[in-house]
Design an enzyme around this catalytic site. Structure first.
Site, PDB file in Angstrom:
ATOM      1  N   ILE A  36       0.817  -1.210   0.000  1.00  0.00           N
ATOM      2  CA  ILE A  36       0.000   0.000   0.000  1.00  0.00           C
ATOM      3  C   ILE A  36       0.859   1.272   0.000  1.00  0.00           C
ATOM      4  O   ILE A  36       0.394   2.333  -0.427  1.00  0.00           O
ATOM      5  CB  ILE A  36      -0.973  -0.043   1.203  1.00  0.00           C
ATOM      6  CG1 ILE A  36      -2.209   0.808   0.952  1.00  0.00           C
ATOM      7  CG2 ILE A  36      -0.287   0.326   2.496  1.00  0.00           C
ATOM      8  CD1 ILE A  36      -3.348   0.528   1.923  1.00  0.00           C
ATOM      9  N   HIS A 106       5.811 -12.084   5.546  1.00  0.00           N
ATOM     10  CA  HIS A 106       5.706 -11.520   4.198  1.00  0.00           C
ATOM     11  C   HIS A 106       7.102 -11.296   3.657  1.00  0.00           C
ATOM     12  O   HIS A 106       8.012 -10.928   4.388  1.00  0.00           O
ATOM     13  CB  HIS A 106       4.905 -10.218   4.179  1.00  0.00           C
ATOM     14  CG  HIS A 106       5.327  -9.213   5.210  1.00  0.00           C
ATOM     15  ND1 HIS A 106       5.000  -9.340   6.548  1.00  0.00           N
ATOM     16  CD2 HIS A 106       6.047  -8.068   5.113  1.00  0.00           C
ATOM     17  CE1 HIS A 106       5.502  -8.311   7.221  1.00  0.00           C
ATOM     18  NE2 HIS A 106       6.147  -7.536   6.375  1.00  0.00           N
TER      19      HIS A 106
HETATM   20  P1  AMP Z   1       7.190  -4.830   7.452  1.00  0.00           P
HETATM   21  O1  AMP Z   1       7.763  -3.584   8.040  1.00  0.00           O
HETATM   22  O2  AMP Z   1       8.231  -5.692   6.802  1.00  0.00           O
HETATM   23  O3  AMP Z   1       6.324  -5.587   8.451  1.00  0.00           O
HETATM   24  O4  AMP Z   1       6.280  -4.364   6.245  1.00  0.00           O
HETATM   25  C1  AMP Z   1       4.887  -4.231   6.313  1.00  0.00           C
HETATM   26  C2  AMP Z   1       4.452  -3.689   4.972  1.00  0.00           C
HETATM   27  O5  AMP Z   1       3.056  -3.857   4.856  1.00  0.00           O
HETATM   28  C3  AMP Z   1       4.738  -2.203   4.760  1.00  0.00           C
HETATM   29  O6  AMP Z   1       5.558  -2.044   3.594  1.00  0.00           O
HETATM   30  C4  AMP Z   1       3.348  -1.595   4.563  1.00  0.00           C
HETATM   31  O7  AMP Z   1       3.340  -0.548   3.630  1.00  0.00           O
HETATM   32  C5  AMP Z   1       2.549  -2.794   4.106  1.00  0.00           C
HETATM   33  N1  AMP Z   1       1.105  -2.729   4.364  1.00  0.00           N
HETATM   34  C6  AMP Z   1       0.491  -2.425   5.531  1.00  0.00           C
HETATM   35  N2  AMP Z   1      -0.834  -2.497   5.390  1.00  0.00           N
HETATM   36  C7  AMP Z   1      -1.068  -2.870   4.106  1.00  0.00           C
HETATM   37  C8  AMP Z   1      -2.246  -3.126   3.336  1.00  0.00           C
HETATM   38  N3  AMP Z   1      -3.470  -3.002   3.862  1.00  0.00           N
HETATM   39  N4  AMP Z   1      -2.103  -3.490   2.044  1.00  0.00           N
HETATM   40  C9  AMP Z   1      -0.877  -3.606   1.498  1.00  0.00           C
HETATM   41  N5  AMP Z   1       0.274  -3.394   2.164  1.00  0.00           N
HETATM   42  C10 AMP Z   1       0.171  -3.023   3.448  1.00  0.00           C
END
Ligand code: AMP
Length: 123
Positions: A36, A106
């Site tokens: 996002i 992820h």
């Molecule tokens: P991390 O810091 O590795 O846990 O990354 C989490 C990622 O999830 C970040 O890059 C956010 O931008 C992404 N994120 C959070 N909420 C969403 C969402 N609803 N849809 C897509 N990506 C998301």
């Protein structure tokens, strides 16, 4: 319990269909969708559908079928997003030191521009 899974995390909610996502590809075991807040022209998140907190949790406890499928989807995303030739980076942050924000495994697939060095040199 190093890997207690919180089923209220945002990716669990995406998997349950409670909030929308921009899907790139989906299989029985894996979902790939656009981040996002993209950090690069290509920024896709690949997640297993099972309740795994982080990479070591998944690597040690998931089935061979889940692991094979997850790995294959990462490869397919690289192909579909057209980053194979120019190169790309995959990152999986884990825990506090890794600055993991969402506690569902992820892998970030990043590409579409020069990404610089992986880390700043330690001081
Ligand atoms: P991390 O810091 O590795 O846990 O990354 C989490 C990622 O999830 C970040 O890059 C956010 O931008 C992404 N994120 C959070 N909420 C969403 C969402 N609803 N849809 C897509 N990506 C998301």
């Amino acid at each position: 319990m190093p890997h207690a899974y919180d089923d209220q995390n945002i990716f669990a909610r995406i998997l349950r269909g409670e909030i929308p996502n921009d899907t790139v590809m989906e299989t029985d075991h894996t979902l790939a969708f656009r981040d996002i807040q993209p950090q690069a022209p290509v920024h896709v998140l690949v997640i297993p559908k099972g309740p795994y907190v982080c990479y070591d949790h998944f690597a040690l406890e998931a089935s061979d079928a889940e692991i094979a499928d997850f790995t294959r989807v990462i490869g397919e995303v690289c192909k579909m997003e057209g980053v194979q030739e120019a190169g790309y980076r995959i990152i999986s942050n884990a825990g506090e030191a890794g600055v993991q924000e969402v506690p569902h495994l992820h892998v970030h697939v990043l590409g579409g521009r020069g990404l610089g060095r992986m880390l700043q040199p330690a001081r």
